[in-house]
Design a protein around this motif. Structure first.
Motif, PDB file in Angstrom:
ATOM      1  N   LYS A  56       1.194  -1.272   0.296  1.00 23.04           N
ATOM      2  CA  LYS A  56      -0.138  -0.340  -0.013  1.00 23.04           C
ATOM      3  C   LYS A  56       0.922   1.162   0.313  1.00 23.04           C
ATOM      4  O   LYS A  56       0.557   2.522  -0.323  1.00 23.04           O
ATOM      5  N   GLY A  57       2.056   1.026   0.649  1.00 18.55           N
ATOM      6  CA  GLY A  57       2.459   2.255   0.726  1.00 18.55           C
ATOM      7  C   GLY A  57       3.618   2.794  -0.602  1.00 18.55           C
ATOM      8  O   GLY A  57       4.414   3.769  -0.428  1.00 18.55           O
ATOM      9  N   ASN A  58       3.228   1.635  -1.540  1.00 19.28           N
ATOM     10  CA  ASN A  58       4.654   1.660  -2.554  1.00 19.28           C
ATOM     11  C   ASN A  58       4.026   2.609  -4.121  1.00 19.28           C
ATOM     12  O   ASN A  58       4.916   2.002  -4.785  1.00 19.28           O
ATOM     13  N   ILE A  59       3.199   2.764  -3.861  1.00 23.07           N
ATOM     14  CA  ILE A  59       2.576   2.648  -5.561  1.00 23.07           C
ATOM     15  C   ILE A  59       1.747   4.413  -5.155  1.00 23.07           C
ATOM     16  O   ILE A  59      -0.140   3.790  -3.995  1.00 23.07           O
ATOM     17  N   GLU A 107      11.416  10.911 -16.907  1.00 21.69           N
ATOM     18  CA  GLU A 107      12.657   9.550 -16.287  1.00 21.69           C
ATOM     19  C   GLU A 107      12.854   9.867 -14.854  1.00 21.69           C
ATOM     20  O   GLU A 107      12.666  10.903 -14.500  1.00 21.69           O
ATOM     21  N   GLY A 108      13.597   8.490 -14.706  1.00 25.91           N
ATOM     22  CA  GLY A 108      13.728   8.523 -13.591  1.00 25.91           C
ATOM     23  C   GLY A 108      12.465   8.314 -12.312  1.00 25.91           C
ATOM     24  O   GLY A 108      12.837   7.815 -11.475  1.00 25.91           O
ATOM     25  N   LEU A 109      11.327   8.479 -12.550  1.00 19.66           N
ATOM     26  CA  LEU A 109       9.990   7.606 -12.213  1.00 19.66           C
ATOM     27  C   LEU A 109       9.696   6.036 -12.782  1.00 19.66           C
ATOM     28  O   LEU A 109       9.760   5.745 -13.601  1.00 19.66           O
ATOM     29  N   ASN A 110       8.991   5.447 -12.407  1.00 24.27           N
ATOM     30  CA  ASN A 110       8.763   4.214 -12.549  1.00 24.27           C
ATOM     31  C   ASN A 110       7.221   4.281 -12.754  1.00 24.27           C
ATOM     32  O   ASN A 110       6.159   4.053 -11.614  1.00 24.27           O
ATOM     33  N   VAL A 111       6.134   4.881 -14.062  1.00 16.22           N
ATOM     34  CA  VAL A 111       5.830   5.068 -14.411  1.00 16.22           C
ATOM     35  C   VAL A 111       4.744   3.803 -15.502  1.00 16.22           C
ATOM     36  O   VAL A 111       5.425   3.067 -15.696  1.00 16.22           O
ATOM     37  N   LEU A 112       3.933   3.367 -14.815  1.00 18.93           N
ATOM     38  CA  LEU A 112       3.048   2.842 -14.252  1.00 18.93           C
ATOM     39  C   LEU A 112       1.816   2.226 -15.581  1.00 18.93           C
ATOM     40  O   LEU A 112       1.449   1.585 -16.288  1.00 18.93           O
ATOM     41  N   HIS A 113       1.555   3.671 -15.794  1.00 16.98           N
ATOM     42  CA  HIS A 113       0.894   4.151 -15.925  1.00 16.98           C
ATOM     43  C   HIS A 113       0.156   5.445 -16.162  1.00 16.98           C
ATOM     44  O   HIS A 113       0.536   6.301 -15.527  1.00 16.98           O
ATOM     45  N   TYR A 114      -0.520   5.877 -17.318  1.00 17.44           N
ATOM     46  CA  TYR A 114      -0.549   7.533 -17.681  1.00 17.44           C
ATOM     47  C   TYR A 114      -1.478   7.649 -18.760  1.00 17.44           C
ATOM     48  O   TYR A 114      -1.746   7.343 -19.918  1.00 17.44           O
ATOM     49  N   LYS A 121       4.506   3.991  -9.227  1.00 20.72           N
ATOM     50  CA  LYS A 121       5.514   2.808  -8.492  1.00 20.72           C
ATOM     51  C   LYS A 121       6.700   3.686  -7.047  1.00 20.72           C
ATOM     52  O   LYS A 121       7.246   4.529  -7.988  1.00 20.72           O
ATOM     53  N   GLY A 122       6.486   3.605  -6.147  1.00 20.98           N
ATOM     54  CA  GLY A 122       7.849   4.148  -5.397  1.00 20.98           C
ATOM     55  C   GLY A 122       7.122   4.912  -4.008  1.00 20.98           C
ATOM     56  O   GLY A 122       6.454   5.092  -4.193  1.00 20.98           O
ATOM     57  N   SER A 123       8.373   5.458  -3.729  1.00 13.90           N
ATOM     58  CA  SER A 123       7.799   6.732  -2.135  1.00 13.90           C
ATOM     59  C   SER A 123       7.628   7.433  -2.796  1.00 13.90           C
ATOM     60  O   SER A 123       7.590   8.316  -3.475  1.00 13.90           O
ATOM     61  N   GLU A 124       6.367   8.426  -1.558  1.00 13.45           N
ATOM     62  CA  GLU A 124       6.235   9.404  -2.347  1.00 13.45           C
ATOM     63  C   GLU A 124       6.590  10.889  -2.517  1.00 13.45           C
ATOM     64  O   GLU A 124       6.787  11.668  -2.747  1.00 13.45           O
ATOM     65  N   GLU A 125       8.012  10.914  -1.644  1.00 11.19           N
ATOM     66  CA  GLU A 125       9.268  11.497  -1.320  1.00 11.19           C
ATOM     67  C   GLU A 125       9.728  11.754  -2.686  1.00 11.19           C
ATOM     68  O   GLU A 125       9.647  12.863  -2.960  1.00 11.19           O
ATOM     69  N   GLU A 126       9.697  10.391  -2.871  1.00 12.01           N
ATOM     70  CA  GLU A 126      10.828   9.946  -4.141  1.00 12.01           C
ATOM     71  C   GLU A 126      10.177  11.177  -5.529  1.00 12.01           C
ATOM     72  O   GLU A 126      10.153  11.326  -6.344  1.00 12.01           O
ATOM     73  N   ILE A 127       8.769  10.465  -5.223  1.00 12.81           N
ATOM     74  CA  ILE A 127       7.658  11.003  -6.590  1.00 12.81           C
ATOM     75  C   ILE A 127       8.057  13.172  -6.255  1.00 12.81           C
ATOM     76  O   ILE A 127       8.255  12.646  -7.783  1.00 12.81           O
ATOM     77  N   ARG A 128       7.540  13.214  -5.064  1.00 17.53           N
ATOM     78  CA  ARG A 128       7.733  14.470  -4.755  1.00 17.53           C
ATOM     79  C   ARG A 128       8.761  15.501  -5.743  1.00 17.53           C
ATOM     80  O   ARG A 128       8.984  16.228  -6.361  1.00 17.53           O
ATOM     81  N   GLU A 129       9.999  14.526  -5.268  1.00 12.75           N
ATOM     82  CA  GLU A 129      11.217  14.937  -5.307  1.00 12.75           C
ATOM     83  C   GLU A 129      11.219  15.303  -6.495  1.00 12.75           C
ATOM     84  O   GLU A 129      12.041  16.360  -7.356  1.00 12.75           O
ATOM     85  N   ASN A 130      10.864  14.206  -7.909  1.00 12.89           N
ATOM     86  CA  ASN A 130      11.422  13.675  -8.543  1.00 12.89           C
ATOM     87  C   ASN A 130      10.475  14.846 -10.066  1.00 12.89           C
ATOM     88  O   ASN A 130      10.808  15.502 -10.731  1.00 12.89           O
ATOM     89  N   LEU A 131       8.941  15.244  -9.362  1.00 16.33           N
ATOM     90  CA  LEU A 131       8.127  16.164 -10.264  1.00 16.33           C
ATOM     91  C   LEU A 131       8.264  17.156  -9.642  1.00 16.33           C
ATOM     92  O   LEU A 131       8.348  17.984 -10.753  1.00 16.33           O
ATOM     93  N   LYS A 132       9.115  18.213  -8.911  1.00 22.20           N
ATOM     94  CA  LYS A 132       9.838  19.063  -8.402  1.00 22.20           C
ATOM     95  C   LYS A 132       9.852  19.774  -9.906  1.00 22.20           C
ATOM     96  O   LYS A 132       9.694  20.725  -9.823  1.00 22.20           O
ATOM     97  N   VAL A 133      10.730  19.467 -10.291  1.00 22.32           N
ATOM     98  CA  VAL A 133      12.056  19.825 -10.929  1.00 22.32           C
ATOM     99  C   VAL A 133      10.988  20.176 -12.782  1.00 22.32           C
ATOM    100  O   VAL A 133      11.164  21.224 -13.179  1.00 22.32           O
TER     101      VAL A 133
END
Length: 304
Positions: free
Chosen positions: A219-222, A240-247, A259-271
């Motif tokens: 539950k915490g990883n997607i 890039e750099g994110l594991n996108v299962l569906h768009y 797929k990944g932690s919320e923190e990782e997703i926010r960091e990556n998308l902030k750019v």
């Protein structure tokens, strides 16, 4: 020695051609509520019958607390299997069913039996074939719990139970798990049931185990992400750099399953300087759908 069920390379064939279970590996630690999820014919009943020593495998091993199961009486005394079918008990009353099992299970507790029976008020002297489907299921669950085994296996555990009975049976299971570290293995084609009781789940599909996870970590990883950007993004490859299962995209809003932690997703998308960014957890049903699609399977075969 650690107590658990260990399954390695388990294969079961019928009539030497139909492969019901294909090289399955599974470890079920003691004291867990373990869910086996899969559509009908996925191999759930086969795996339960192998664990309880009803079937013998063609290949691989099943060990309960380090011992082989098949033809091993001392191990079988510690496992109780509740079959999806109750036909074999039709001539019994609840009293004669209890006495039958009491002869096989040395730890049988009359006191626990009576306590559980009183909760659901089942008659002792009425023939079981006159019970409703839900009452039959309750009868065998009560007897199974009263046998005080270390392992309880339930095939389609909550089938035929109305919502009230379901809660009662669920509470009985949870009590036994807390009370004496019972390991319950529950098969179902219904995700909601598994989610209510189990803390770990394996997904079976056409005789193979697709994955086996701790539900909390699943539950915490997607996550489901709803975002809008000033720039146009057109597909997974733009992230890039994110594991996108569906768009998918509707107007200016992008919907992503990542797929990944919320923190990782926010960091990556902030750019990408989103104008709007909303991250919501997925339901268990959605997680399974995307996991199965990611593995290239049709998720509609497992229903929620």
């Amino acid at each position: 020695k650690r107590k658990m069920i260990e399954i390695k390379g388990l294969t079961k064939k019928f009539d030497n051609k139909f492969i019901a279970l294909d090289n399955a590996d599974l470890t079920i630690p003691t004291g867990t509520a373990f869910g086996l999820l899969g559509s009908n014919g996925a191999g759930k009943s086969t795996i339960l019958r192998l664990i309880s020593g009803i079937y013998k495998q063609e290949e691989g091993t099943i060990k309960i607390d380090g011992e082989d199961v098949f033809d091993n009486v001392s191990v079988k005394e510690r496992v109780f299997f509740i079959d999806d079918e109750t036909v074999q008990f039709s001539k019994y009353t609840l009293k004669s069913l209890k006495d039958f099992y009491k002869g096989y299970y040395p730890n049988f507790s009359e006191e626990l039996f009576e306590k559980l029976r009183a909760q659901v008020n089942l008659p002792m002297d009425k023939r079981i074939d006159r019970f409703s489907k839900g009452m039959k299921r309750q009868a065998i669950v009560i007897v199974g719990l009263a046998c005080r085994t270390d392992y309880l296996l339930l095939d389609e555990a909550f089938d035929g139970l109305d919502p009230t009975m379901r809660i009662i049976v669920k509470n009985m299971l949870v009590d036994a798990m807390l009370d004496r570290n019972l390991t319950a293995i529950i098969s179902s084609h219904n995700l909601k049931e598994i989610n209510e009781v189990c803390d770990t789940v394996a997904l079976l599909h056409k005789g193979k185990i697709l994955f086996n996870r701790d539900l909390d970590s699943v539950k915490g990883n997607i996550h489901k992400v709803q975002a809008a950007f000033a720039v146009d993004y057109n597909g997974k490859e733009d992230f890039e750099g994110l594991n996108v299962l569906h768009y998918e995209r509707t107007g200016s809003v992008c919907y992503l399953i990542i797929k990944g932690s919320e923190e990782e997703i926010r960091e990556n998308l902030k750019v990408k300087k989103p104008l709007v960014l909303d991250i919501v957890p997925l339901s268990l049903e959605e997680i399974f759908i995307y996991e199965m699609e990611g593995l290239g399977y049709d998720s509609s075969e497992v229903n929620g």
